[in-house]
Design an enzyme around this catalytic site. Structure first.
Site, PDB file in Angstrom:
ATOM      1  CG  LEU A 156     -33.892 -45.824  31.294  1.00  0.00           C
ATOM      2  CD1 LEU A 156     -32.800 -46.407  30.432  1.00  0.00           C
ATOM      3  CD2 LEU A 156     -35.176 -45.721  30.501  1.00  0.00           C
ATOM      4  N   GLY A 259     -13.853 -56.201  36.823  1.00  0.00           N
ATOM      5  CA  GLY A 259     -13.938 -56.422  35.380  1.00  0.00           C
ATOM      6  C   GLY A 259     -13.007 -55.505  34.607  1.00  0.00           C
ATOM      7  CB  CYS A 266     -24.823 -43.199  31.429  1.00  0.00           C
ATOM      8  SG  CYS A 266     -26.362 -43.080  30.498  1.00  0.00           S
ATOM      9  CE  LYS A 324     -26.607 -52.098  30.941  1.00  0.00           C
ATOM     10  NZ  LYS A 324     -27.171 -51.511  32.135  1.00  0.00           N
TER      11      LYS A 324
HETATM   12  P1  NAD Z   1     -29.621 -41.691  22.029  1.00  0.00           P
HETATM   13  O1  NAD Z   1     -28.446 -41.129  21.349  1.00  0.00           O
HETATM   14  O2  NAD Z   1     -29.864 -43.169  21.999  1.00  0.00           O
HETATM   15  O3  NAD Z   1     -30.952 -40.998  21.474  1.00  0.00           O
HETATM   16  C1  NAD Z   1     -31.101 -39.632  21.251  1.00  0.00           C
HETATM   17  C2  NAD Z   1     -32.118 -39.438  20.147  1.00  0.00           C
HETATM   18  O4  NAD Z   1     -32.409 -38.049  20.008  1.00  0.00           O
HETATM   19  C3  NAD Z   1     -31.625 -39.917  18.771  1.00  0.00           C
HETATM   20  O5  NAD Z   1     -32.565 -40.804  18.225  1.00  0.00           O
HETATM   21  C4  NAD Z   1     -31.536 -38.615  17.962  1.00  0.00           C
HETATM   22  O6  NAD Z   1     -31.804 -38.811  16.588  1.00  0.00           O
HETATM   23  C5  NAD Z   1     -32.599 -37.771  18.646  1.00  0.00           C
HETATM   24  N1  NAD Z   1     -32.494 -36.316  18.420  1.00  0.00           N
HETATM   25  C6  NAD Z   1     -31.398 -35.522  18.480  1.00  0.00           C
HETATM   26  N2  NAD Z   1     -31.732 -34.245  18.246  1.00  0.00           N
HETATM   27  C7  NAD Z   1     -33.055 -34.201  18.042  1.00  0.00           C
HETATM   28  C8  NAD Z   1     -34.004 -33.159  17.761  1.00  0.00           C
HETATM   29  N3  NAD Z   1     -33.624 -31.894  17.665  1.00  0.00           N
HETATM   30  N4  NAD Z   1     -35.276 -33.509  17.609  1.00  0.00           N
HETATM   31  C9  NAD Z   1     -35.683 -34.779  17.713  1.00  0.00           C
HETATM   32  N5  NAD Z   1     -34.847 -35.793  17.992  1.00  0.00           N
HETATM   33  C10 NAD Z   1     -33.552 -35.527  18.150  1.00  0.00           C
HETATM   34  O7  NAD Z   1     -29.519 -41.194  23.545  1.00  0.00           O
HETATM   35  P2  NAD Z   1     -30.037 -41.933  24.880  1.00  0.00           P
HETATM   36  O8  NAD Z   1     -29.104 -43.022  25.256  1.00  0.00           O
HETATM   37  O9  NAD Z   1     -31.492 -42.215  24.767  1.00  0.00           O
HETATM   38  O10 NAD Z   1     -29.801 -40.757  25.935  1.00  0.00           O
HETATM   39  C11 NAD Z   1     -30.592 -39.595  25.940  1.00  0.00           C
HETATM   40  C12 NAD Z   1     -30.292 -38.817  27.199  1.00  0.00           C
HETATM   41  O11 NAD Z   1     -30.681 -39.588  28.358  1.00  0.00           O
HETATM   42  C13 NAD Z   1     -28.817 -38.513  27.412  1.00  0.00           C
HETATM   43  O12 NAD Z   1     -28.677 -37.271  28.035  1.00  0.00           O
HETATM   44  C14 NAD Z   1     -28.355 -39.617  28.341  1.00  0.00           C
HETATM   45  O13 NAD Z   1     -27.243 -39.232  29.111  1.00  0.00           O
HETATM   46  C15 NAD Z   1     -29.575 -39.793  29.221  1.00  0.00           C
HETATM   47  N6  NAD Z   1     -29.697 -41.117  29.829  1.00  0.00           N
HETATM   48  C16 NAD Z   1     -29.398 -42.228  29.103  1.00  0.00           C
HETATM   49  C17 NAD Z   1     -29.553 -43.479  29.687  1.00  0.00           C
HETATM   50  C18 NAD Z   1     -29.196 -44.730  28.919  1.00  0.00           C
HETATM   51  O14 NAD Z   1     -29.118 -45.777  29.550  1.00  0.00           O
HETATM   52  N7  NAD Z   1     -28.992 -44.672  27.617  1.00  0.00           N
HETATM   53  C19 NAD Z   1     -30.029 -43.601  31.013  1.00  0.00           C
HETATM   54  C20 NAD Z   1     -30.359 -42.436  31.708  1.00  0.00           C
HETATM   55  C21 NAD Z   1     -30.187 -41.191  31.105  1.00  0.00           C
END
Ligand code: NAD
Length: 436
Positions: A156, A259, A266, A324
């Site tokens: 996403l 840009g 990510c 963005k």
């Molecule tokens: P984020 O930092 O926004 O959220 C992570 C959440 O996990 C936080 O709310 C944190 O408090 C919680 N957390 C940490 N340890 C925990 C535990 N032991 N138990 C319960 N909760 C816990 O991260 P995100 O942006 O959602 O990204 C998550 C993963 O998905 C990453 O690996 C990222 O690379 C991947 N990803 C992100 C996106 C994006 O657009 N943000 C897109 C694709 C993949």
């Protein structure tokens, strides 16, 4: 189905809401009590268009719950998604401590067969590590409970996360045991009615697909940025170059916008983690390594464009801070580098405004050294220059006559190409772009 999602960030929350929307019973677990309290009250802790509607609807329908109680959440789900953060560590590797901590917790509390799904972006081989950690916790407890660890990377985009999650281009499942595959196919069945492909492969391949996809997109952005830099030197127009290139079906116009460099949660960390993996296995990712360096240079170049054009400094309005539009995420945003470099000259008075990222920006940028504005009207006063760092829709309609009135003979650093050069120049403004 009963689904547990560990982590309620950009990915976990949207995934939880998406699964609930399709009629599953979902429990979302997070370690931050304030986040959980917020969500229970139907409020979204992040800015993501459409998320709050889904939240409200699914809370009302009783299909989604939020908790900080780990045992309760782990016991609940027949499928447990790991969606915790995997930030960059000091060496540029992915920091897997949150993923491993979650694996330990699953091993500590699981009470029956579970399918564990890694949705976080993790280096190749992590699923196997997660399985080992769970197994060793079970052994410590003296329990013999079966489980499968699978990989289901998420693609996403922030700002479009709800639509992307509910209508994905493809679903990638890294799964070996047919029992786990059957459960995941059932869960995702509703998502793939639109004939989008479901790629079922090994966990290692699934993990690699995610890194390869992100690194490729980062490469595409960086490629057009370098073409744009050269266009600046040779007097060519990078926008026309990109448009003509994009008309070729093999290339496509997406991710071909010059840009100030890519940012976000990510691309920066995933390119670095892939490069580190390449070095670790003796298969260097030389293209990706160059992309990382070129992107860091691009952010510097954006700052230098402003500094060299205003050697005596001045009053500048920074339009947009988020990496963005349509997100409040400031992670690795080019605005951070640009503002830092301008401040270092000690010659600029900097006003900043972003429609959604002001609160997150205040946690990252030096709060006392900037003038925080309430809206576009507020920021466009007493200035000599405007720099567009994020292409929010509300900035696109700024009138050249109005800008010229606010800052006669002022400068427009249109780093996102939202304005028309001719129009700005006709109004008496100096227009500075990147390759256009
Ligand atoms: P984020 O930092 O926004 O959220 C992570 C959440 O996990 C936080 O709310 C944190 O408090 C919680 N957390 C940490 N340890 C925990 C535990 N032991 N138990 C319960 N909760 C816990 O991260 P995100 O942006 O959602 O990204 C998550 C993963 O998905 C990453 O690996 C990222 O690379 C991947 N990803 C992100 C996106 C994006 O657009 N943000 C897109 C694709 C993949």
């Amino acid at each position: 189905m009963r689904i547990t999602v560990v982590g309620t960030g950009y990915v976990g929350l949207i995934a939880g809401l998406g699964f609930a929307e399709f009629g599953n019973d979902v429990t979302c677990l997070d370690v931050v009590p304030e986040k959980i309290e917020f969500l229970r009250n139907g409020k979204c802790p992040i800015y993501e268009p459409g998320a709050e509607d889904l939240l409200e609807r699914n809370i009302r329908a009783g299909r989604i719950h939020f908790t900080t109680k780990t045992k309760e959440a782990i016991e609940f789900g027949e499928i447990i998604f790991i969606a915790v953060g995997t930030p960059e560590d000091r060496n540029g590797d992915a920091d897997l401590s949150y993923v491993y901590e979650t694996a330990r917790e699953i091993g500590m509390y699981m009470n029956e067969y579970k399918v564990i799904v890694d949705k976080s972006t993790v280096p190749i081989g992590t699923s196997r590590e997660v399985a080992k950690i769970i197994q060793s916790e079970l052994e410590r407890r003296g329990e013999e409970i079966k489980f499968d660890v699978t990989s289901n990377p998420e693609f996403l985009r922030e700002g479009k996360a709800v639509g992307d999650f509910l209508n994905p281009d493809r679903i990638v499942l890294g799964v070996e045991n047919p029992r786990a595959e059957k459960k995941l196919r059932k869960l995702y069945h509703v998502f793939v009615r639109s004939k989008k492909p479901m790629i079922v492969t090994t966990p290692e391949t699934a993990e690699m697909i995610k890194y390869a996809s992100n690194a490729f997109l980062a490469t595409k952005i960086t490629f057009i940025n370098e073409i744009a830099n050269l266009c600046d030197k040779v007097g060519a127009n990078a926008i026309e170059v990109a448009s003509a290139m994009g008309a070729d079906g093999r290339i496509s116009p997406k991710f071909l916008h010059p840009g100030p460099g890519y940012g976000g949660s990510c691309f920066p960390k995933d390119t670095k983690a892939l490069a580190r993996t390449g070095r670790k296995y003796g298969a260097p990712m030389t293209v990706v390594e160059s992309v990382i360096n070129a992107n860091a240079h691009q952010k510097e170049l954006a700052a230098q464009k402003i500094i060299s054009s205003m050697p005596d400094g001045g009053r500048i309005a920074i339009l947009g801070l988020a990496f963005k539009p349509e997100t409040d995420d400031m992670r690795e945003a080019p605005a951070i580098t640009v503002i830092d470099r301008l401040l270092k000259t000690e010659k600029f008075r900097i006003k900043v405004y972003d429609p959604e990222a002001m609160e997150t920006a205040k946690m990252i940028l030096p709060k006392d050294k900037l003038e925080w504005c309430k809206n576009t009207k507020d920021i466009l006063k007493d200035i000599d220059a405007v720099a567009v760092l994020t292409e929010w829709a509300e900035f696109r309609n700024l009138d050249s006559e109005f800008l010229a009135e606010v800052m006669p003979e002022g400068k427009i650093f249109d780093l996102r190409h939202i304005f028309d050069r001719k129009e700005m120049e006709e109004a008496g403004l100096e227009y500075i772009g990147i390759g256009f």
